[in-house]
Design a protein around this motif. Structure first.
Motif, PDB file in Angstrom:
ATOM      1  N   ARG A   1       0.851  -1.195   0.000  1.00  0.00           N
ATOM      2  CA  ARG A   1       0.000   0.000   0.000  1.00  0.00           C
ATOM      3  C   ARG A   1       0.888   1.248   0.000  1.00  0.00           C
ATOM      4  O   ARG A   1       1.718   1.426   0.881  1.00  0.00           O
ATOM      5  CB  ARG A   1      -0.927  -0.002   1.206  1.00  0.00           C
ATOM      6  CG  ARG A   1      -1.947  -1.136   1.184  1.00  0.00           C
ATOM      7  CD  ARG A   1      -2.914  -1.035   2.341  1.00  0.00           C
ATOM      8  NE  ARG A   1      -2.245  -1.205   3.631  1.00  0.00           N
ATOM      9  CZ  ARG A   1      -2.762  -0.826   4.803  1.00  0.00           C
ATOM     10  NH1 ARG A   1      -3.937  -0.221   4.838  1.00  0.00           N
ATOM     11  NH2 ARG A   1      -2.106  -1.031   5.923  1.00  0.00           N
ATOM     12  N   VAL A   2       0.673   2.090  -0.991  1.00  0.00           N
ATOM     13  CA  VAL A   2       1.465   3.305  -1.167  1.00  0.00           C
ATOM     14  C   VAL A   2       0.644   4.515  -0.712  1.00  0.00           C
ATOM     15  O   VAL A   2      -0.542   4.638  -1.046  1.00  0.00           O
ATOM     16  CB  VAL A   2       1.877   3.489  -2.643  1.00  0.00           C
ATOM     17  CG1 VAL A   2       2.713   4.756  -2.812  1.00  0.00           C
ATOM     18  CG2 VAL A   2       2.632   2.267  -3.149  1.00  0.00           C
ATOM     19  N   ILE A   3       1.285   5.425   0.029  1.00  0.00           N
ATOM     20  CA  ILE A   3       0.666   6.695   0.418  1.00  0.00           C
ATOM     21  C   ILE A   3       1.152   7.757  -0.558  1.00  0.00           C
ATOM     22  O   ILE A   3       2.338   8.083  -0.587  1.00  0.00           O
ATOM     23  CB  ILE A   3       1.055   7.091   1.847  1.00  0.00           C
ATOM     24  CG1 ILE A   3       0.781   5.947   2.836  1.00  0.00           C
ATOM     25  CG2 ILE A   3       0.312   8.360   2.273  1.00  0.00           C
ATOM     26  CD1 ILE A   3       1.372   6.186   4.218  1.00  0.00           C
ATOM     27  N   PRO A   4       0.289   8.323  -1.383  1.00  0.00           N
ATOM     28  CA  PRO A   4       0.732   9.369  -2.311  1.00  0.00           C
ATOM     29  C   PRO A   4       1.206  10.606  -1.565  1.00  0.00           C
ATOM     30  O   PRO A   4       0.761  10.884  -0.449  1.00  0.00           O
ATOM     31  CB  PRO A   4      -0.521   9.678  -3.139  1.00  0.00           C
ATOM     32  CG  PRO A   4      -1.449   8.529  -2.901  1.00  0.00           C
ATOM     33  CD  PRO A   4      -1.146   8.018  -1.534  1.00  0.00           C
ATOM     34  N   ASN A   5       2.078  11.359  -2.199  1.00  0.00           N
ATOM     35  CA  ASN A   5       2.485  12.640  -1.611  1.00  0.00           C
ATOM     36  C   ASN A   5       1.316  13.595  -1.499  1.00  0.00           C
ATOM     37  O   ASN A   5       1.159  14.286  -0.488  1.00  0.00           O
ATOM     38  CB  ASN A   5       3.587  13.286  -2.467  1.00  0.00           C
ATOM     39  CG  ASN A   5       4.976  12.961  -1.968  1.00  0.00           C
ATOM     40  OD1 ASN A   5       5.149  12.400  -0.896  1.00  0.00           O
ATOM     41  ND2 ASN A   5       5.981  13.299  -2.747  1.00  0.00           N
ATOM     42  N   HIS A   6       0.486  13.660  -2.550  1.00  0.00           N
ATOM     43  CA  HIS A   6      -0.589  14.651  -2.599  1.00  0.00           C
ATOM     44  C   HIS A   6      -1.846  13.973  -3.140  1.00  0.00           C
ATOM     45  O   HIS A   6      -1.949  13.724  -4.337  1.00  0.00           O
ATOM     46  CB  HIS A   6      -0.172  15.818  -3.494  1.00  0.00           C
ATOM     47  CG  HIS A   6      -1.098  16.982  -3.445  1.00  0.00           C
ATOM     48  ND1 HIS A   6      -0.865  18.154  -4.130  1.00  0.00           N
ATOM     49  CD2 HIS A   6      -2.286  17.188  -2.791  1.00  0.00           C
ATOM     50  CE1 HIS A   6      -1.845  19.010  -3.917  1.00  0.00           C
ATOM     51  NE2 HIS A   6      -2.726  18.442  -3.106  1.00  0.00           N
ATOM     52  N   VAL A   7      -2.788  13.694  -2.259  1.00  0.00           N
ATOM     53  CA  VAL A   7      -3.955  12.891  -2.641  1.00  0.00           C
ATOM     54  C   VAL A   7      -4.856  13.584  -3.647  1.00  0.00           C
ATOM     55  O   VAL A   7      -5.564  12.923  -4.406  1.00  0.00           O
ATOM     56  CB  VAL A   7      -4.795  12.473  -1.409  1.00  0.00           C
ATOM     57  CG1 VAL A   7      -4.100  11.416  -0.612  1.00  0.00           C
ATOM     58  CG2 VAL A   7      -5.154  13.674  -0.549  1.00  0.00           C
ATOM     59  N   CYS A   8      -4.857  14.921  -3.671  1.00  0.00           N
ATOM     60  CA  CYS A   8      -5.744  15.618  -4.610  1.00  0.00           C
ATOM     61  C   CYS A   8      -5.423  15.241  -6.051  1.00  0.00           C
ATOM     62  O   CYS A   8      -6.325  15.118  -6.886  1.00  0.00           O
ATOM     63  CB  CYS A   8      -5.628  17.129  -4.431  1.00  0.00           C
ATOM     64  SG  CYS A   8      -6.064  17.718  -2.786  1.00  0.00           S
ATOM     65  N   LEU A   9      -4.133  15.057  -6.358  1.00  0.00           N
ATOM     66  CA  LEU A   9      -3.746  14.655  -7.702  1.00  0.00           C
ATOM     67  C   LEU A   9      -4.199  13.233  -7.989  1.00  0.00           C
ATOM     68  O   LEU A   9      -4.719  12.935  -9.072  1.00  0.00           O
ATOM     69  CB  LEU A   9      -2.235  14.767  -7.883  1.00  0.00           C
ATOM     70  CG  LEU A   9      -1.684  16.137  -8.262  1.00  0.00           C
ATOM     71  CD1 LEU A   9      -1.914  17.159  -7.162  1.00  0.00           C
ATOM     72  CD2 LEU A   9      -0.194  16.045  -8.579  1.00  0.00           C
ATOM     73  N   THR A  10      -4.013  12.351  -7.027  1.00  0.00           N
ATOM     74  CA  THR A  10      -4.386  10.947  -7.220  1.00  0.00           C
ATOM     75  C   THR A  10      -5.861  10.812  -7.564  1.00  0.00           C
ATOM     76  O   THR A  10      -6.238  10.080  -8.481  1.00  0.00           O
ATOM     77  CB  THR A  10      -4.061  10.142  -5.951  1.00  0.00           C
ATOM     78  OG1 THR A  10      -2.645  10.169  -5.737  1.00  0.00           O
ATOM     79  CG2 THR A  10      -4.521   8.698  -6.083  1.00  0.00           C
ATOM     80  N   MET A  11      -6.712  11.540  -6.843  1.00  0.00           N
ATOM     81  CA  MET A  11      -8.149  11.414  -7.077  1.00  0.00           C
ATOM     82  C   MET A  11      -8.575  11.956  -8.430  1.00  0.00           C
ATOM     83  O   MET A  11      -9.632  11.579  -8.943  1.00  0.00           O
ATOM     84  CB  MET A  11      -8.922  12.098  -5.952  1.00  0.00           C
ATOM     85  CG  MET A  11      -8.824  11.381  -4.620  1.00  0.00           C
ATOM     86  SD  MET A  11      -9.480   9.697  -4.655  1.00  0.00           S
ATOM     87  CE  MET A  11     -11.248  10.025  -4.740  1.00  0.00           C
ATOM     88  N   ASN A  12      -7.776  12.831  -9.015  1.00  0.00           N
ATOM     89  CA  ASN A  12      -8.114  13.339 -10.343  1.00  0.00           C
ATOM     90  C   ASN A  12      -7.550  12.458 -11.456  1.00  0.00           C
ATOM     91  O   ASN A  12      -7.700  12.779 -12.629  1.00  0.00           O
ATOM     92  CB  ASN A  12      -7.613  14.779 -10.523  1.00  0.00           C
ATOM     93  CG  ASN A  12      -8.348  15.519 -11.627  1.00  0.00           C
ATOM     94  OD1 ASN A  12      -9.568  15.414 -11.749  1.00  0.00           O
ATOM     95  ND2 ASN A  12      -7.611  16.250 -12.443  1.00  0.00           N
ATOM     96  N   LEU A  13      -6.923  11.348 -11.084  1.00  0.00           N
ATOM     97  CA  LEU A  13      -6.305  10.463 -12.065  1.00  0.00           C
ATOM     98  C   LEU A  13      -7.048   9.143 -12.237  1.00  0.00           C
ATOM     99  O   LEU A  13      -6.663   8.329 -13.079  1.00  0.00           O
ATOM    100  CB  LEU A  13      -4.849  10.179 -11.666  1.00  0.00           C
ATOM    101  CG  LEU A  13      -3.886  11.374 -11.763  1.00  0.00           C
ATOM    102  CD1 LEU A  13      -2.557  11.047 -11.089  1.00  0.00           C
ATOM    103  CD2 LEU A  13      -3.662  11.763 -13.209  1.00  0.00           C
TER     104      LEU A  13
END
Length: 366
Positions: A329-341
């Motif tokens: 399980r990876v924790i992204p640096n910035h979740v806002c970007l992840t959710m837009n991908l």
């Protein structure tokens, strides 16, 4: 350590339902205890189900960044939406604002007399249906006017037929080590000065809005009326490194598989490669961050590089390398970007897949 559900193919975004609900409840209670309203920024998650949980926990409304996001959440029943962005309103944007204001209470950011005049002209008879909030620069030096210039923008908005509701700021410089306390103090000073300027010009200042995730719980109700944190619902690697959340507060991770493994030696690092690259994790890495993300169950490992579909993880010498095919399980640096991908996310509890939620406002950038 919760396992990744067998039904999940990697890479995939996982939302821990229990942690999510705990984060929402904790922020709602903490803000309420400080005598403030909570208007969470939905650009972080873009998911109507999460917005519904925030509103049910007592949020006064939602913050969004774009007209498109506002349209999505209004269509799912949100009744009070703040577009915290200095919109430049042309004919098409004006028509969308008119439709939105017929469905929900809409307020919009503004940071220039010119933008206020154009907005009022384009909205015509509907100008009074849209409230504007003057954006103030509190030290982040992005958009926003100096506090002493707030009244000029407010007067231009009033002349254009718009309803002036107050002032807002984004203390984005709180996203750096050692900065949240200073940024929160600067935010308060800027809001206080700007609100004073508006009041002296004869405006009723009903809203004084601030608060990022790092600074939200440092915001003073003596000056502000509401805060707009977003990342708090999930947490991310940036918030971990800033000390604004703990590992047990991380609600969003990306499931990934070890696809390459190298013991290293002779100057070559011990590393694994995961199948989650920048196209799912996002590429945001502040200069102060120690890597391109973290591993939920291996906090001493570091993601040292991202390609589009590769995450290179360097491991301490005393840590065993995960096997090929192992899922992490990876924790992204910035979740806002992840959710837009991603188009949708897996909602999990205790390692079991509960359901999938559509990221309904993904890509609604205009």
């Amino acid at each position: 350590m919760h396992r990744i559900p067998e039904e999940v193919d990697t890479p995939d975004v996982l939302i821990d339902r229990d942690v999510l609900e705990r984060n929402i409840a904790r922020m709602a209670a903490a803000v309420r205890e400080r005598g403030l309203l909570l208007r969470p920024h939905a650009k972080t998650h873009k998911v109507p189900e999460i917005a519904a949980l925030q509103l049910a926990a007592g949020a006064a409304g939602l913050t969004v960044a774009t007209l498109g996001e506002a349209e999505v959440f209004a269509a799912h029943g949100a009744e009070d939406l703040f577009i915290a962005y200095p919109l430049w309103v042309g004919p098409r944007q004006a028509e969308r604002l008119r439709r939105l204001s017929a469905a929900a209470r809409i307020s919009v950011g503004v940071d220039s007399a010119e933008a206020a005049a154009v907005m009022g002209e384009q909205l015509g008879d509907a100008a009074g249906d849209v409230a504007v909030v003057v954006e103030i620069d509190s030290g982040h030096h992005r958009s926003g006017v100096r506090p002493e210039d707030a009244a000029d923008v407010a007067r231009a908005a009033a002349r254009a037929g718009l309803r002036v509701e107050g002032v807002f700021t984004f203390p984005g410089h709180s996203y750096a080590p050692g900065m949240p306390v200073e940024a929160a103090a600067q935010e308060q000073q800027a809001l206080d000065r700007a609100a004073g300027q508006l009041a002296a010009a004869g405006f009723e200042v009903r809203r004084r809005s601030g608060g990022s995730t790092p600074s939200a719980l440092l915001t003073d109700s003596a000056t502000a009326t509401e805060v707009r944190p977003g990342v708090y619902v999930f947490g991310d690697a940036q918030q971990l490194e800033l000390g604004r959340c703990a590992l047990e507060d991380i609600a969003l991770t990306v499931a990934a598989t070890v696809v390459s493994r190298h013991e290293g030696g002779n100057g070559v690092p011990r590393r694994t490669v995961l199948d989650a690259g920048s196209k799912v994790l996002g590429s945001d890495r502040p200069a102060w961050a120690t890597g391109c993300g973290r591993l939920m169950d291996h906090p001493d490992a570091r993601i040292t590089a991202l390609s589009e579909h590769h995450a290179t993880v360097v491991w301490p010498e005393d840590a065993p390398l995960p096997a090929l095919g192992e899922r992490l399980r990876v924790i992204p640096n910035h979740v806002c970007l992840t959710m837009n991908l991603v188009d949708d996310v897996a909602v999990v509890r205790d390692g079991a897949l509960l359901e999938r939620w559509t990221v309904a406002a993904r890509g609604r950038n205009s």
